[in-house]
Write an enzyme that holds these catalytic residues in place. Structure first.
Site, PDB file in Angstrom:
ATOM      1  N   HIS A   1      30.614   5.171 -20.852  1.00 19.09           N
ATOM      2  CA  HIS A   1      30.453   6.689 -20.480  1.00 19.09           C
ATOM      3  C   HIS A   1      29.891   7.116 -22.206  1.00 19.09           C
ATOM      4  O   HIS A   1      30.943   6.680 -23.187  1.00 19.09           O
ATOM      5  CB  HIS A   1      32.093   6.130 -19.740  1.00 19.09           C
ATOM      6  CG  HIS A   1      32.198   8.117 -19.393  1.00 19.09           C
ATOM      7  ND1 HIS A   1      31.634   8.165 -18.429  1.00 19.09           N
ATOM      8  CD2 HIS A   1      32.616   9.019 -20.414  1.00 19.09           C
ATOM      9  CE1 HIS A   1      32.621   9.939 -18.542  1.00 19.09           C
ATOM     10  NE2 HIS A   1      32.662   9.920 -19.347  1.00 19.09           N
ATOM     11  N   CYS A   2      29.251   8.093 -21.994  1.00 19.82           N
ATOM     12  CA  CYS A   2      28.545   8.260 -23.317  1.00 19.82           C
ATOM     13  C   CYS A   2      29.524  10.635 -22.357  1.00 19.82           C
ATOM     14  O   CYS A   2      29.126  10.683 -22.211  1.00 19.82           O
ATOM     15  CB  CYS A   2      27.672   9.409 -22.502  1.00 19.82           C
ATOM     16  SG  CYS A   2      26.618   9.780 -24.059  1.00 19.82           S
ATOM     17  N   PRO A   3      30.412  10.239 -24.111  1.00 13.99           N
ATOM     18  CA  PRO A   3      30.784  12.183 -23.620  1.00 13.99           C
ATOM     19  C   PRO A   3      30.303  13.014 -23.875  1.00 13.99           C
ATOM     20  O   PRO A   3      30.448  14.279 -23.762  1.00 13.99           O
ATOM     21  CB  PRO A   3      31.969  11.736 -25.033  1.00 13.99           C
ATOM     22  CG  PRO A   3      31.749  10.445 -26.222  1.00 13.99           C
ATOM     23  CD  PRO A   3      31.091   9.192 -24.893  1.00 13.99           C
TER      24      PRO A   3
ATOM     25  N   GLY B   1      28.558  13.434 -20.813  1.00 12.50           N
ATOM     26  CA  GLY B   1      29.593  13.569 -19.874  1.00 12.50           C
ATOM     27  C   GLY B   1      29.284  13.486 -18.622  1.00 12.50           C
ATOM     28  O   GLY B   1      29.684  13.604 -17.531  1.00 12.50           O
TER      29      GLY B   1
END
Length: 424
Positions: free
Chosen positions: A177-179, A182
């Site tokens: 999950h890439c912040p 998003g």
């Protein structure tokens, strides 16, 4: 004149329909009527856009504009044009990565039913398995791979899928999950994520290089040292420092994911399984691995977020604990009818599920409740003693054995066959 329908009679009234995205059980954010799907941290996209647009705007205004006339045949305009084109490509791949379904696996309304041989022992008087096996084995290129059962989505995850704790969804070929975008990175947006970080790296290198070109032009035109030339363009120095820091971040990601693609791994698999020390069942060679990511058709989404579904209460599927075992109870009742057994439900078992039913529905279903199963006898726990007649009996321990033959890829109904050992 027929009597008016009571408000409780929902059999004759048609259920109201709502869009799927309005009753979505994950943590996603939807825009434009469910056409775009984002992660719960969608606001981080604005930070990423800001970090891209502001440096490029400074570069075009303070560096590229002053290089327009320094090259013959108007070739100086190409410096600004390439910078703008790269920036647009970065922003497009960022939005595409963030706003599309990454490969979410649809949830099940109920747990999958167990195969018939799970219940053969119940006919002989022994106790059936009370819960689904936690893992099952599938064969990938001759190598046994374990797939886990997801308690939240109530399904056995597809190969290479994992449950994202941020979005609360199972995602096919889950990478991470890439912040910064998003969104989860999975099967349907991985190639766009890679193009995003690759183009961002090229943009950083491009701005960094032409800042040095501009400083060198100042040095040559004014016949001064390189240090004095740097003091005459503070914007170039700021951009050089900024792009140097960013290229370590996005450039490092690009190199790392290039390695992952060449070996056909995901970030999750690389950190969890360490294929450097064991055989990778998905590795097909460098050329085929790259072709699998960039030269194959993106599979369609398994979810139609704009389709209409009946509107149900938010916790309708969690009203009682018995709801999650409804397929199991139906199968158990069928087997009990075959051997001619009838088990009465004790009053104490009724109180375990009192919170999920109101008094009116309990009166309507009282006839069914009196014939329902005694769960304490159907699903004994380890260490429980006593049988129906009140006499102490043997204690059984449930042991899940893995059969000799494992399932091939695509067999979703495989599960380990249980056996029971007498421990007393």
């Amino acid at each position: 004149m027929p009597p008016p329908e009571s408000p409780d009679s929902g059999a004759t009234s048609a259920p109201s329909l709502v869009r799927t995205y309005r009753v979505w059980q994950g943590s996603n954010v939807f825009l434009f009527g469910g056409r775009l799907i984002f992660g719960p941290d969608v606001k981080s996209i604005f930070i990423s856009v800001f970090l891209v647009l502001v440096p490029v705007a400074v570069f075009c205004a303070m560096v590229a504009r002053k290089l327009l006339d320094d090259f013959p045949h108007y070739s100086g305009w190409s410096i600004m044009a390439v910078a703008i084109a790269l920036t647009l490509f970065v922003l497009v791949t960022l939005v595409v990565t963030s706003s599309r379904d990454p490969g979410i696996v649809p949830r099940n309304a109920h747990p999958p039913e167990l195969d018939d041989y799970y219940w053969t022992d119940s006919i002989n008087g022994t106790n059936p398995l009370s819960r689904l096996p936690r893992t099952k084995d599938v064969i990938v290129n001759g190598i046994i791979v374990k797939t886990k059962y997801c308690e939240t989505c109530m399904l056995y995850r597809p190969i290479r899928a994992s449950h994202c704790s941020v979005c609360d969804n199972c995602v096919e070929r889950f990478d991470h999950h890439c912040p910064w975008v998003g969104q989860c990175i999975g099967l349907r947006n991985y190639r766009f994520y890679y193009m995003f970080i690759l183009s961002a790296t090229l943009l950083c290198l491009y701005v960094h290089a032409f800042c040095w070109v501009y400083i060198r032009r100042i040095k040559d035109s004014e016949k001064i040292s390189i240090w004095k030339a740097m003091t005459k363009t503070i914007a170039s120095i700021a951009l050089i420092i900024y792009t140097f820091v960013c290229v370590w971040f996005v450039g490092g990601l690009t190199v790392f994911h290039t390695y992952l693609i060449s070996t056909n791994q995901s970030t999750y698999e690389n950190f969890r399984y360490r294929y450097n020390h064991q055989v990778n069942p998905y590795n097909r060679g460098i050329i085929k691995n790259f072709a699998e990511v960039f030269c194959t058709r993106v599979p369609p989404s398994k979810n139609n977020f704009r389709s209409k579904v009946p509107k149900e209460p938010l916790d309708s599927h969690r009203r009682t604990d018995i709801g999650s075992f409804s397929p199991v109870l139906k199968r158990t009742r069928r087997n009990m009818e075959l051997v001619g057994s009838s088990i009465n439900n004790e009053r104490d078992e009724e109180s375990d599920y009192r919170d999920g039913f109101n008094n009116e529905s309990r009166r309507k279903d009282s006839e069914l409740t009196e014939k329902s199963l005694n769960l304490s006898r159907t699903f004994p726990t380890e260490g429980e003693e006593g049988q129906e007649n009140g006499q102490p009996g043997p204690v059984y321990e449930i042991i899940a054995e893995i059969p000799d033959s494992t399932a091939e890829v695509g067999e979703s109904n495989w599960a380990a066959k249980p056996s029971y050992s007498n421990t007393a």
